[in-house]
Design a protein around this motif. Structure first.
Motif, short mmCIF file in Angstrom:
data_model
loop_
_atom_site.label_atom_id
_atom_site.label_comp_id
_atom_site.label_asym_id
_atom_site.label_seq_id
_atom_site.Cartn_x
_atom_site.Cartn_y
_atom_site.Cartn_z
N LEU A 87 0.85 -1.54 0.13
CA LEU A 87 -0.52 -0.09 0.03
C LEU A 87 0.76 1.39 -0.17
N LEU A 88 2.53 0.69 0.44
CA LEU A 88 2.60 2.52 0.65
C LEU A 88 4.69 1.96 -0.47
N ALA A 121 -1.34 12.25 5.55
CA ALA A 121 -0.74 11.76 4.85
C ALA A 121 -0.36 10.32 3.80
N MET A 122 -0.62 9.71 4.78
CA MET A 122 -0.44 8.96 5.03
C MET A 122 -1.96 7.76 3.41
N LEU A 123 -2.94 8.21 3.79
CA LEU A 123 -4.23 7.77 2.62
C LEU A 123 -3.42 8.48 1.40
N GLU A 124 -3.03 10.00 1.26
CA GLU A 124 -2.66 10.26 0.14
C GLU A 124 -1.61 9.36 -0.35
N ARG A 125 -1.51 9.18 0.67
CA ARG A 125 0.29 7.97 0.52
C ARG A 125 -0.41 6.92 -0.76
N ILE A 126 -1.02 6.26 0.37
CA ILE A 126 -1.88 4.73 -0.25
C ILE A 126 -2.26 5.79 -1.96
N ARG A 127 -3.44 6.31 -1.52
CA ARG A 127 -3.98 6.68 -2.77
C ARG A 127 -2.58 7.00 -4.51
N ALA A 167 -7.85 5.60 -1.65
CA ALA A 167 -7.46 5.24 -0.33
C ALA A 167 -7.89 3.93 -0.07
N MET A 168 -9.82 4.35 0.31
CA MET A 168 -10.72 3.15 1.14
C MET A 168 -10.71 2.50 0.07
N VAL A 197 8.05 6.63 5.51
CA VAL A 197 7.92 7.18 4.22
C VAL A 197 8.00 8.61 5.07
N GLU A 198 7.41 8.44 5.86
CA GLU A 198 6.95 10.30 6.86
C GLU A 198 8.46 10.68 6.97
N GLY A 199 9.94 10.58 7.30
CA GLY A 199 10.70 11.18 7.26
C GLY A 199 10.56 12.33 8.53
#
Length: 294
Positions: free
Chosen positions: A167-168, A194-200, A207-208, A230-232
């Motif tokens: 996913l990531l 930000a996590m959901l945007e990365r998945i998208r 993302a869902m 990822v986030e850094g």
């Protein structure tokens, strides 16, 4: 800036009495939060409204989840529910509870989500502000945790980690692999977004849809790997392996002697018990032993 905190519980009617005990223990022992949200299926909203109060709100999953994810009675077990999706196999309640928490983490107004299962009960005073240090949030991470997972559960944990990686857009598994799953943990709202945007971006779909496409789902693992790999932004999170909740994961129902022994074995920093509902430990016994009355 002071980060605001919301407590979030995803529940269902089968856990209503346990959720009521959780709420009573929160009202008695827990401070430092703005609101407690209880996330439930639309058909359970009326039942859970009895638990609402000045700082507690019941939220229907219909206000959080996409319209294409809908519950039905399990045709093979009428006492259970399935959630149908056009994007993968039917999901169980524990999958959808995770999706609710993720959606709430992105949608809520508060800065920090503290996740509490409905079979948690607090037994000591606790300030939810413990999760915040300046502008940083403590998040659970056990270094080399995969090596400590019970052998019979390791394959499932590996699938969760590999699904998070897909996913990531990450390599399947760091070695040695940490774990991120625990009861009583905190997430940042902006990190969830930000996590959901990365998945998208990685999956090239909402993302869902991507999250609902597999039953290999661990929201804690997805969030943890996003923060770590990822986030850094190390100033935003403080990794901790502190276990604030003593959890009875499986085994026979605890009787009074067993529950008292479990309480006696709590570590000094532990403020709550997590007595998994499927162990069948009597809620009335829990209420009496922890001193919440009849």
């Amino acid at each position: 800036m002071t980060l605001s905190i919301a407590l979030v519980t995803s529940s269902y009617r089968g856990d209503w009495e346990r959720c009521r005990i959780l709420c009573e223990s929160l009202d008695r022992f827990v401070t430092g939060h703005s609101v407690h949200y209880i996330l439930v299926e639309e058909g359970d909203v009326a039942l859970f409204r009895a638990l609402e109060g000045p700082r507690r709100r019941v939220v229907s999953e219909r206000d959080l989840l996409p319209v294409w994810l809908r519950p039905i009675s399990d045709p093979f077990d009428r006492g259970r529910r399935l959630w149908l999706s056009p994007f993968g196999l039917p999901l169980r309640g524990w999958h959808v509870q995770q999706l609710r928490r993720i959606a709430m983490g992105a949608a809520m107004e508060e800065d920090v989500l503290v996740s509490l299962d409905s079979d948690v009960v607090f037994v000591k005073p606790f300030d939810a502000g413990h999760f915040v240090s300046g502008d940083a949030v403590r998040f659970y991470r056990r270094a080399e945790g995969m090596a400590h997972v019970e052998p019979e559960r390791r394959a499932e944990h590996a699938r969760w980690s590999q699904r998070a990686a897909a996913l990531l857009g990450l390599a399947p598994d760091p070695i040695p692999a940490p774990t991120y799953i625990n009861t009583l943990i905190a997430w940042r709202r902006d990190t969830v977004r930000a996590m959901l945007e990365r998945i998208r971006t990685v999956m090239r779909r909402p993302a869902m849809i991507a999250l609902a496409g597999s039953r290999a789902l661990s929201e804690c693992t997805i969030y943890g790997r996003f923060v770590d790999e990822v986030e850094g932004r190390p100033e935003r999170h403080i990794a901790t392996d502190e276990r604030l909740c003593a959890v009875y994961w499986d085994g026979p129902p605890l009787d009074e002697a067993g529950l008292l022994a479990f309480l006696a074995e709590m570590a000094p920093e532990q403020v709550a018990l997590g007595l998994q509902s499927f162990t069948g430990t009597d809620p009335g016994l829990i209420r009496r032993v922890v001193g919440l009355g009849a």
